[in-house]
Enzyme design. Structure first.
Site, PDB file in Angstrom:
ATOM      1  N   ARG A 178       1.494 -17.121 -14.889  1.00 39.72           N
ATOM      2  CA  ARG A 178       0.643 -17.304 -13.695  1.00 39.72           C
ATOM      3  C   ARG A 178       1.314 -16.886 -12.398  1.00 39.72           C
ATOM      4  NH1 ARG A 178      -0.672 -22.156 -16.674  1.00 39.72           N
ATOM      5  NH2 ARG A 178      -2.703 -21.891 -17.668  1.00 39.72           N
ATOM      6  N   LYS A 198      -1.724  -5.538  -3.492  1.00 40.80           N
ATOM      7  CA  LYS A 198      -2.806  -5.175  -4.404  1.00 40.80           C
ATOM      8  C   LYS A 198      -2.193  -4.673  -5.702  1.00 40.80           C
ATOM      9  CE  LYS A 198      -6.837  -3.855  -1.652  1.00 40.80           C
ATOM     10  NZ  LYS A 198      -7.749  -2.716  -1.355  1.00 40.80           N
ATOM     11  N   GLU A 236      -2.788   9.905   2.267  1.00 33.48           N
ATOM     12  CA  GLU A 236      -2.750   8.495   2.688  1.00 33.48           C
ATOM     13  C   GLU A 236      -2.142   8.357   4.079  1.00 33.48           C
ATOM     14  OE1 GLU A 236      -4.138   5.958   1.385  1.00 33.48           O
ATOM     15  OE2 GLU A 236      -4.330   6.212  -0.769  1.00 33.48           O
ATOM     16  N   LYS A 259      -0.119  -0.923   8.188  1.00 38.35           N
ATOM     17  CA  LYS A 259      -0.650  -1.682   7.052  1.00 38.35           C
ATOM     18  C   LYS A 259      -0.166  -3.119   7.071  1.00 38.35           C
ATOM     19  CE  LYS A 259      -1.754  -1.642   2.208  1.00 38.35           C
ATOM     20  NZ  LYS A 259      -1.775  -0.885   0.939  1.00 38.35           N
ATOM     21  N   GLU A 299      -8.634  -8.886   1.859  1.00 43.86           N
ATOM     22  CA  GLU A 299      -9.686  -7.889   2.093  1.00 43.86           C
ATOM     23  C   GLU A 299     -11.069  -8.514   2.276  1.00 43.86           C
ATOM     24  OE1 GLU A 299     -11.162  -4.069  -0.314  1.00 43.86           O
ATOM     25  OE2 GLU A 299      -9.022  -4.010   0.117  1.00 43.86           O
ATOM     26  N   ARG A 347      -9.153  -5.320   6.291  1.00 42.91           N
ATOM     27  CA  ARG A 347      -8.364  -4.579   5.305  1.00 42.91           C
ATOM     28  C   ARG A 347      -9.208  -3.581   4.520  1.00 42.91           C
ATOM     29  NH1 ARG A 347      -3.831  -6.829   0.925  1.00 42.91           N
ATOM     30  NH2 ARG A 347      -3.311  -4.746   0.152  1.00 42.91           N
ATOM     31  N   ASN A 405      -9.634   1.522   2.869  1.00 45.40           N
ATOM     32  CA  ASN A 405     -10.258   2.251   1.764  1.00 45.40           C
ATOM     33  C   ASN A 405     -11.051   3.459   2.246  1.00 45.40           C
ATOM     34  OD1 ASN A 405      -9.566   0.539  -0.604  1.00 45.40           O
ATOM     35  ND2 ASN A 405     -10.671  -1.013   0.567  1.00 45.40           N
ATOM     36  N   HIS A 413     -11.810   6.212  -0.146  1.00 48.98           N
ATOM     37  CA  HIS A 413     -11.425   5.783  -1.485  1.00 48.98           C
ATOM     38  C   HIS A 413     -12.602   5.543  -2.421  1.00 48.98           C
ATOM     39  CE1 HIS A 413      -7.521   5.500   0.319  1.00 48.98           C
ATOM     40  NE2 HIS A 413      -6.973   4.996  -0.753  1.00 48.98           N
ATOM     41  N   HIS A 439     -11.962   7.371  -5.676  1.00 46.37           N
ATOM     42  CA  HIS A 439     -11.802   6.689  -6.961  1.00 46.37           C
ATOM     43  C   HIS A 439     -12.830   7.176  -7.974  1.00 46.37           C
ATOM     44  CE1 HIS A 439      -9.521   2.938  -5.260  1.00 46.37           C
ATOM     45  NE2 HIS A 439      -8.751   4.002  -5.358  1.00 46.37           N
ATOM     46  N   HIS A 454      -4.257  10.974  -7.035  1.00 45.52           N
ATOM     47  CA  HIS A 454      -4.979  10.017  -6.200  1.00 45.52           C
ATOM     48  C   HIS A 454      -5.124  10.528  -4.766  1.00 45.52           C
ATOM     49  CE1 HIS A 454      -6.373   6.264  -4.522  1.00 45.52           C
ATOM     50  NE2 HIS A 454      -5.346   6.226  -3.690  1.00 45.52           N
TER      51      HIS A 454
END
Length: 358
Positions: free
Chosen positions: A122, A144, A186, A228, A238, A242, A246, A249, A253, A266
């Site tokens: 965990r 992330k 990026e 960031k 997010e 935040r 993206n 993205h 994606h 990417h």
């Protein structure tokens, strides 16, 4: 180690951590060894990075029990099966809750190792040691973590912050040119979504970064990490600001998924995605077309793609976009812009407009 070390902090109370940027940091354990809380360390890398840098890091890990796991390189291996290999390695190591994973590689290794750290017992500690420009400026910072599914990128994951991010800019000397260019997408994103002055700096200095000028690289990396870190401090999970990170993205994606993981890097997919988002913004009357052209010119300066590859199934791209994590109650939501330096989250975009821009 040579030259100055820059430090930026992600401020999250008891879970705050440093981002250290400089030359030779992999061999400077004094700057990161304290982030390892216990006696068990699993060093995870890939078969491209490991022959170059794994032993350098391993030699710094004294007074701990070390195991290493070297995975195949590439987005196609950011899977639950690879995560299971990390779990098996942790079990073989006898890793307890004070164990630590060190992620040595690009975004795939960082995302995968971080996901495994979030899940094992965990949640255990992990340290990011990114070796690609893209991972240095983006994926290594902010917690992330995820793996991909055939249905889409990063659909199984968790927010799990690292204990430290160690950015050794010397590792960029061995980064292939295509990967360096992909990382620039990026970098450009940060200027596009929230910093017009940085975007203008990149228009003047992008070629210096691509030429691996040490000063230009360090400046670009530090600026992106600082931007960031500030956003993550304000919106860790997010729920608002935040999401702006993206930009490009959702399209990107989906293009990665539909084309087959690894066909487009990417950063290449994000470059196309940012152009699509900018064109859509113009089409919807939200931004001037001149700004979209300015973005396209900067991406082309970096030899990045700016259009959907010929033969792409745009219907499949749109279907994949419907699984994006920003969507709510089946409504497509995209990060669009109002021009260079200003982006926001837009709801209820007509699918006809998205089809047209695709």
């Amino acid at each position: 180690m040579s030259g100055a070390v820059r430090e930026i902090r992600v401020e999250l109370g008891a879970r705050s951590y440093p981002i250290r940027i400089g030359a030779g940091l992999l061999g400077a354990a004094a700057l990161w060894h304290a982030a390892i809380p216990g006696r068990h360390v699993l060093l995870v890398s890939n078969d491209v990075v490991a022959p170059l840098y794994l032993e350098r890091v391993r030699a710094q890990l004294r007074d701990v029990v070390i195991s290493t796991l070297v995975l195949p390189d590439g987005e196609a291996h950011k899977t639950l099966d690879s995560a299971a290999r990390v779990f098996a390695a942790l079990a073989a190591l006898g890793a307890s809750r004070d164990a630590c994973i060190v992620a040595l590689g690009g975004g795939v290794i960082g995302d995968l190792a971080g996901f495994a750290a979030a899940c094992w017992m965990r949640g255990i500690a992990f340290v990011q040691m990114p070796t690609t420009l893209l991972a240095m400026v983006d994926s290594s910072v902010g917690g992330k973590t995820a793996v991909d599914l055939p249905q889409g990128k990063n659909l199984v994951g968790a927010f799990h912050q690292p204990r430290a991010v160690v950015i050794d800019t010397d590792t960029l000397a061995t980064l292939p040119d295509r990967e360096l260019r992909a990382g620039m997408a990026e970098v450009i994103k940060y200027g596009a979504l929230g910093d017009a002055s940085f975007f203008a700096w990149l228009e003047r200095h992008a070629r210096d970064v691509l030429a691996r000028d040490a000063g230009a690289l360090a400046e670009a990396i530090a600026h992106c990490c600082a931007q960031k870190a500030a956003i993550v401090t304000r919106d860790e999970t997010e729920n608002g600001e935040r999401a702006l990170l993206n930009f490009g993205h959702t399209f990107g994606h989906a293009l990665e998924t539909v084309s087959g993981y690894g066909t487009l890097l990417h950063g290449e997919a994000v470059a196309i995605g940012m152009c699509l988002a900018a064109r859509l913004s113009t089409q919807l009357g939200r931004a001037a077309g001149a700004d979209a052209e300015r973005l396209q010119r900067l991406l082309e300066t970096c030899a990045l793609p700016v259009a959907v590859p010929a033969g792409t199934d745009t219907g499949a791209v749109l279907a994949t976009m419907r699984l994006d994590k920003k969507n709510l109650s089946g409504r497509l939501r995209l990060i669009l812009w109002r021009g260079v330096g200003s982006a926001d989250l837009v709801d209820n975009i007509p699918e006809s407009a998205i089809r047209a821009v695709l």
